[in-house]
Design a protein around this motif. Structure first.
Motif, mmCIF file in Angstrom:
data_model
loop_
_atom_site.group_PDB
_atom_site.id
_atom_site.type_symbol
_atom_site.label_atom_id
_atom_site.label_comp_id
_atom_site.label_asym_id
_atom_site.label_seq_id
_atom_site.Cartn_x
_atom_site.Cartn_y
_atom_site.Cartn_z
ATOM 1 N N ALA A 291 -78.753 -46.889 74.623
ATOM 2 C CA ALA A 291 -78.107 -45.542 74.949
ATOM 3 C C ALA A 291 -77.570 -44.716 73.762
ATOM 4 O O ALA A 291 -76.929 -45.454 72.770
ATOM 5 N N ASN A 292 -77.692 -43.639 73.888
ATOM 6 C CA ASN A 292 -77.000 -42.563 72.678
ATOM 7 C C ASN A 292 -75.701 -42.525 73.187
ATOM 8 O O ASN A 292 -75.250 -41.422 73.942
ATOM 9 N N THR A 293 -74.800 -43.439 72.700
ATOM 10 C CA THR A 293 -73.333 -43.576 73.018
ATOM 11 C C THR A 293 -72.508 -43.828 71.741
ATOM 12 O O THR A 293 -73.153 -44.354 71.003
ATOM 13 N N ARG A 294 -71.167 -43.515 71.936
ATOM 14 C CA ARG A 294 -70.297 -43.872 70.647
ATOM 15 C C ARG A 294 -70.403 -45.248 70.590
ATOM 16 O O ARG A 294 -70.571 -46.121 71.296
ATOM 17 N N GLY A 295 -70.486 -45.827 69.563
ATOM 18 C CA GLY A 295 -70.775 -47.208 69.051
ATOM 19 C C GLY A 295 -72.004 -47.458 68.651
ATOM 20 O O GLY A 295 -72.228 -47.808 67.544
ATOM 21 N N HIS A 296 -72.990 -47.362 69.903
ATOM 22 C CA HIS A 296 -74.557 -47.342 69.298
ATOM 23 C C HIS A 296 -74.951 -46.586 68.061
ATOM 24 O O HIS A 296 -75.637 -46.990 67.489
ATOM 25 N N ARG A 297 -74.231 -45.385 68.194
ATOM 26 C CA ARG A 297 -74.615 -44.497 67.246
ATOM 27 C C ARG A 297 -74.397 -44.904 65.907
ATOM 28 O O ARG A 297 -75.063 -44.677 64.867
ATOM 29 N N ASP A 298 -73.118 -45.530 65.532
ATOM 30 C CA ASP A 298 -72.834 -46.066 64.591
ATOM 31 C C ASP A 298 -73.882 -47.460 64.054
ATOM 32 O O ASP A 298 -73.925 -47.705 62.892
#
Length: 356
Positions: A291-298
């Motif tokens: 999912a394109n969410t905070r954390g995953h993007r990192d």
């Protein structure tokens, strides 16, 4: 805790500090092995359980007053609010307080009610915090701008890479598959997550259903348990895809071999501080769509092809379908900054700085 007590074992023993007494206060939902003293506290996750919060506050205040501590290091959103309030008197006397935030309850695009409830509390309690540690860049930038305390960032709690990169033989992997009812020629998609609303199992199951109907060899393996597990099983039954979905709960036996036998990692969570389960799968070598969410993007470092909108079922279906057909397109190299060694080394420097 092991690092402070000096009980880290190889290959991390060179990072031991040693000489510190470490006491641990928690709800005692799991066994604790690495503390000198363990205190059972009536912590509650639900922010509305004021009765439990007041009881936990009184329990902690007494422990802190009697403990003669030099440092209090707190985790989890609600528990850290209660702990920092209970530590106010000790903080005024010079006891250092660190809060590691594993993901603020408020985040870009998140529910307004969470911003109204949690943001003012965190901002106010930042005055009672000697150091705030975040584990993703979005939280770090917000805290640095808005809060009244020093802020540092580490890249998560650390993946024990030696456990996940250890290569299991094909026989060991196949034996693990057989144990959990997976055929040797099945294509297995794994999701490591507790069954909670924030983990978005409902939409993921809905997105997976057409893929399951197209190909009986594609299986979804949910490793985790939680209060919404029964609802997920009922949804799977109603969709008629029981043959394609496995829910063994959390497993210990042959876990690493089973994970290595999987073919694709997925995470549909609406919110992640970082995503330890995803990082463990990356360390194992699995391709991923998340999912394109905070954390995953990192984790994906701008590699947008690995991301999907967790609210868009059709997009989720199409992304997973393509990853099943072309898994090599969705590979990501593991970054050593997410390793346990890196996290321990950073925390060691932080402790040395705080404790002097």
């Amino acid at each position: 805790m092991r690092m402070l007590r000096g009980t880290l074992e190889a290959p991390y023993d060179d990072l031991n500090m040693g000489g510190w007494q470490v006491d641990y206060a928690c709800a005692c939902e799991e066994d604790v092995y690495d503390a000198d003293n363990v205190f059972a506290i009536d912590f509650a996750r639900n922010p509305l359980r004021l009765d439990k919060h007041m009881k936990a506050y009184r329990q902690l205040k007494k422990i802190i007053a009697e403990g003669d501590y030099e440092l209090i290091h707190t985790h989890t959103p609600v528990g850290s609010v209660v702990t920092r309030m209970a530590a106010k008197s000790a903080h005024k006397k010079g006891v250092k307080v660190i809060y590691t935030c594993h993901g603020f309850q408020f985040y870009k695009g998140g529910p307004k009610k969470d911003w109204r409830l949690y943001y003012p509390i965190e901002k106010k309690l930042s005055k009672e915090t000697d150091l705030l540690i975040t584990i993703n860049t979005e939280d770090f930038a917000l805290a640095k701008k808005d809060f009244k305390c020093p802020v540092k960032m580490i890249d998560g709690v650390g993946v024990s890479t030696d456990k996940f990169t250890c290569k299991y033989s094909k026989k060991e992997q196949n034996d693990a598959r057989k144990k959990y009812g997976i055929k040797l020629d099945d294509f297995v998609i794994v999701y490591l997550a507790e069954f909670r609303s924030i983990k978005n199992h409902q939409r993921l199951i809905e997105a997976f259903a057409p893929i399951a109907r197209e190909n009986k060899k594609v299986k979804m393996l949910f490793l985790g348990h939680g209060k919404l597990m029964d609802a997920a099983k009922e949804q799977v039954k109603n969709l008629g895809i029981e043959e394609n979905v496995l829910m063994p709960g959390y497993i210990r036996d042959q876990y690493f071999a089973l994970l290595q036998s999987c073919n694709l990692c997925v995470s549909a969570a609406y919110q992640e501080g970082l995503g330890l389960g995803v990082l463990e799968c990356v360390a194992t070598g699995l391709p991923l769509v998340i999912a394109n969410t905070r954390g995953h993007r990192d984790i994906v470092k701008g590699n947008k092809k690995l991301l999907f909108d967790p609210y868009n079922v059709d997009e989720m279906t199409n992304k997973i379908r393509d990853a099943v057909k072309n898994p090599e397109k969705y590979h990501l190299d593991f970054d050593e900054k997410f390793s346990l060694r890196s996290s321990l080394a950073k925390m060691r420097e932080i402790y040395k700085e705080i404790l002097g």
